[in-house]
Structure formats: C-alpha cells, structure tokens
Design a protein around this motif. Sequence first.
Motif, PDB file in Angstrom:
ATOM      1  N   ASN A  45     109.665  11.486 139.338  1.00  0.00           N
ATOM      2  CA  ASN A  45     110.746  10.418 139.652  1.00  0.00           C
ATOM      3  C   ASN A  45     110.065   9.596 137.967  1.00  0.00           C
ATOM      4  N   ILE A  48     112.751   5.766 132.850  1.00  0.00           N
ATOM      5  CA  ILE A  48     114.363   6.401 131.149  1.00  0.00           C
ATOM      6  C   ILE A  48     113.387   6.209 130.187  1.00  0.00           C
ATOM      7  N   GLU A  52     114.473   9.536 128.068  1.00  0.00           N
ATOM      8  CA  GLU A  52     114.456   9.600 126.523  1.00  0.00           C
ATOM      9  C   GLU A  52     113.818  10.566 125.545  1.00  0.00           C
ATOM     10  N   SER A  63     121.597  10.086 128.395  1.00  0.00           N
ATOM     11  CA  SER A  63     122.902  10.263 129.409  1.00  0.00           C
ATOM     12  C   SER A  63     123.409  11.611 129.980  1.00  0.00           C
TER      13      SER A  63
ATOM     14  N   ASP B   2     117.720   1.227 122.502  1.00  0.00           N
ATOM     15  CA  ASP B   2     116.154   1.920 123.455  1.00  0.00           C
ATOM     16  C   ASP B   2     116.982   2.005 124.306  1.00  0.00           C
ATOM     17  N   ILE B   3     116.731   3.423 124.870  1.00  0.00           N
ATOM     18  CA  ILE B   3     117.517   3.130 126.363  1.00  0.00           C
ATOM     19  C   ILE B   3     117.520   1.989 127.724  1.00  0.00           C
ATOM     20  N   ARG B   4     116.471   1.382 127.159  1.00  0.00           N
ATOM     21  CA  ARG B   4     116.050   0.000 128.462  1.00  0.00           C
ATOM     22  C   ARG B   4     117.294  -0.949 128.246  1.00  0.00           C
ATOM     23  N   ARG B   6     119.766  -0.444 126.654  1.00  0.00           N
ATOM     24  CA  ARG B   6     121.205   0.079 126.840  1.00  0.00           C
ATOM     25  C   ARG B   6     121.656  -0.365 128.169  1.00  0.00           C
ATOM     26  N   LEU B   7     120.672   0.306 129.264  1.00  0.00           N
ATOM     27  CA  LEU B   7     120.453  -0.087 130.478  1.00  0.00           C
ATOM     28  C   LEU B   7     120.604  -1.920 130.429  1.00  0.00           C
ATOM     29  N   ILE B  48     114.262   6.877 137.240  1.00  0.00           N
ATOM     30  CA  ILE B  48     115.552   7.755 137.357  1.00  0.00           C
ATOM     31  C   ILE B  48     115.931   7.184 138.768  1.00  0.00           C
ATOM     32  N   THR B  49     115.014   7.150 139.857  1.00  0.00           N
ATOM     33  CA  THR B  49     115.987   6.668 141.182  1.00  0.00           C
ATOM     34  C   THR B  49     116.352   4.767 141.166  1.00  0.00           C
ATOM     35  N   GLU B  52     119.544   5.319 139.602  1.00  0.00           N
ATOM     36  CA  GLU B  52     120.615   5.522 140.847  1.00  0.00           C
ATOM     37  C   GLU B  52     121.258   4.590 142.126  1.00  0.00           C
ATOM     38  N   PRO B  62     124.471   6.973 137.645  1.00  0.00           N
ATOM     39  CA  PRO B  62     123.722   7.131 136.871  1.00  0.00           C
ATOM     40  C   PRO B  62     123.047   7.286 135.433  1.00  0.00           C
ATOM     41  N   SER B  63     124.344   7.984 134.605  1.00  0.00           N
ATOM     42  CA  SER B  63     124.264   9.018 133.585  1.00  0.00           C
ATOM     43  C   SER B  63     125.913   7.997 133.381  1.00  0.00           C
ATOM     44  N   GLU B  64     126.296   7.505 133.675  1.00  0.00           N
ATOM     45  CA  GLU B  64     127.649   6.976 133.000  1.00  0.00           C
ATOM     46  C   GLU B  64     126.984   5.530 132.918  1.00  0.00           C
ATOM     47  N   LEU B  66     123.663   4.432 131.810  1.00  0.00           N
ATOM     48  CA  LEU B  66     122.731   4.986 130.462  1.00  0.00           C
ATOM     49  C   LEU B  66     123.148   5.152 129.377  1.00  0.00           C
ATOM     50  N   ALA B  67     125.003   5.774 129.520  1.00  0.00           N
ATOM     51  CA  ALA B  67     125.739   6.126 128.417  1.00  0.00           C
ATOM     52  C   ALA B  67     126.184   4.487 127.294  1.00  0.00           C
TER      53      ALA B  67
END
Lengths: 67, 67
Positions: A45, A48, A52, A63, B2-4, B6-7, B48-49, B52, B62-64, B66-67
């Motif tokens: 698991n 994120i 990346e 994504s 970065d992804i954090r 963005r989330l 990622i859980t 979700e 979940p994908s959206e 992080l987009a």
Amino acid sequence: MDIRQRLATNLRRLRLEKGWSQEEFADQAGIHRTYVSDIERGARNPTITVVERLARPLGMSPSELLA
Amino acid sequence: MDIRQRLATNLRRLRLEKGWSQEEFADQAGIHRTYVSDIERGARNPTITVVERLARPLGMSPSELLA
C-alpha cells in the motif's frame, strides 16, 4: 478492483510495454526491486510519493498510473 | 507542485465546494479530523488506500483527486 490492484495491473502493463525487467525499472525509479515486485502483486500500500517515483520513468503522471 | 501539495489543494477545494467542515468530511471518510487537516496542509504522505477513502465521499476516483 481496489486501488492497490489497479496500480499493480497498470504498473506491470506499462513496465512491460517499455520492455523493462523489474530490476531495470526499479533502478530507474530509485526503488528496491522487491518493493516493485510487491507492488505489482498488489501486496503493498504505497504512499503517494512512491507512486510519483513509479510514474516518472514511465513518463506518466501519478494520477494516470492510478486511473 | 509535488503530489502532496496537489492532493492538499484538490481536497480542500472539493471539500469546500461540498460545504463541509473538516470534521464533517473526516466523519464521512472515516479518517481523523487532524489527519484531514494535515493532508490539506501537505504535511502528510498518505497511502493510496487513504486517498481512496478521501475520494469516496467526494464522489470521485482516487486518480481524479490526484490530478
């Protein structure tokens, strides 16, 4: 399909499309080969930030890798 | 970004669009309010859980998120 399985399936497919072994891919992603193997079995698991790192050598966004 | 981050940005925007407080949202996601607060500050690196679980009450993938 849960998100771990979705990542597993996408990662395996995209890595094979590049013609890379798990070890070759792992080197590029900067992640241990056994961790890549575990992710491709849906047995991990990841955070994120790891997603990346997986996405970068594939030329994808995190994504897209989870889509 | 970065992804954090963005989330963090996406989550905050989408939660406010629903008119939910962090506490209301946390209850629906089944996540502690302080954890939601940390994520919205980019101060956490969730799995990622968890992404979700965050996406579900927002009616997104979940994908959206992080987009």
